[in-house]
Write a protein that holds these residues in place. Structure first.
Motif, short mmCIF file in Angstrom:
data_model
loop_
_atom_site.label_atom_id
_atom_site.label_comp_id
_atom_site.label_asym_id
_atom_site.label_seq_id
_atom_site.Cartn_x
_atom_site.Cartn_y
_atom_site.Cartn_z
N ASN A 138 0.82 -1.22 0.00
CA ASN A 138 0.00 0.00 0.00
C ASN A 138 0.86 1.26 0.00
OD1 ASN A 138 -2.49 -1.28 -0.10
ND2 ASN A 138 -2.67 -1.41 2.11
N PHE A 139 1.95 1.27 0.77
CA PHE A 139 2.86 2.42 0.76
C PHE A 139 3.40 2.64 -0.66
CE2 PHE A 139 4.24 1.24 5.37
CZ PHE A 139 3.10 1.80 5.89
N ALA A 140 3.80 1.54 -1.30
CA ALA A 140 4.36 1.62 -2.65
C ALA A 140 3.31 2.17 -3.63
CB ALA A 140 4.86 0.25 -3.10
N LYS A 141 2.10 1.64 -3.54
CA LYS A 141 1.03 2.06 -4.44
C LYS A 141 0.77 3.56 -4.34
CE LYS A 141 -3.65 0.75 -5.76
NZ LYS A 141 -4.78 -0.15 -5.47
N LYS A 142 0.82 4.09 -3.13
CA LYS A 142 0.61 5.52 -2.94
C LYS A 142 1.72 6.36 -3.55
CE LYS A 142 -2.32 4.95 1.07
NZ LYS A 142 -2.50 5.04 2.50
N HIS A 143 2.86 5.74 -3.81
CA HIS A 143 3.99 6.41 -4.46
C HIS A 143 4.05 6.10 -5.95
CE1 HIS A 143 6.28 8.35 -1.21
NE2 HIS A 143 5.69 7.45 -0.44
N GLY A 144 3.02 5.43 -6.45
CA GLY A 144 2.99 5.09 -7.87
C GLY A 144 3.94 3.97 -8.24
N ILE A 145 4.27 3.14 -7.27
CA ILE A 145 5.20 2.04 -7.50
C ILE A 145 4.43 0.73 -7.43
CG2 ILE A 145 7.26 0.85 -6.63
CD1 ILE A 145 8.05 3.57 -5.34
N GLU A 146 4.58 -0.09 -8.46
CA GLU A 146 3.96 -1.41 -8.47
C GLU A 146 4.74 -2.35 -7.57
OE1 GLU A 146 3.28 -3.11 -12.30
OE2 GLU A 146 2.73 -1.18 -13.17
N SER A 147 4.07 -3.36 -7.05
CA SER A 147 4.78 -4.33 -6.22
C SER A 147 4.26 -5.74 -6.49
CB SER A 147 4.63 -3.98 -4.74
OG SER A 147 3.28 -4.03 -4.34
N ASP A 148 5.19 -6.67 -6.34
CA ASP A 148 4.86 -8.08 -6.30
C ASP A 148 5.11 -8.51 -4.87
OD1 ASP A 148 4.30 -8.36 -9.05
OD2 ASP A 148 6.41 -8.68 -9.51
#
Length: 122
Positions: free
Chosen positions: A21-31
């Protein structure tokens, strides 16, 4: 421009969700994966797909140090930066000799994640 993507490796579901969720808020995709073995499988399929791998130190199948060593073998020089995460205080020399560049204290909070992203110029 290619999107940046991180790999989150932690056996704790809540930790994986929070960091994702932190990554998503920064526009970063995650696996997200729950074990060292799953991380190795993910990297084997596409060694350069993640610019950053955030990994728990203590996991049931392989610890973070063992996983980092195997990931470096599999990726053959194309592995992204490694971040070790732990509830314990870690000795910088110990984690650096296993290939980790950064350390985050668990539980990882939004402020610590943002500081890491700033250090990585994201």
């Amino acid at each position: 421009m290619e999107k940046k993507k991180i790999l989150i490796v932690d056996d704790d579901l809540m930790c994986r969700k929070a960091i994702s969720n932190f990554a998503k808020k920064h526009g970063i995709e995650s696996d997200v994966v729950g074990s060292g073995k799953e991380a190795i499988d993910s990297v084997k399929s596409n060694p350069s797909s993640h610019f950053l791998i955030m990994m728990d130190l203590y996991m049931p199948d392989m610890n973070g140090y063992e996983t980092a060593v195997e990931l470096q073998k599999v990726a053959q020089g194309s592995l992204g930066k490694l971040v070790v995460m732990s509830g314990d205080e870690l000795n910088k020399e110990d984690y650096e000799k296993h290939g980790f560049t950064y350390y985050l204290q668990k539980p990882v909070n939004k402020k610590a994640f943002e500081k890491l992203m700033t250090e990585l110029n994201l």
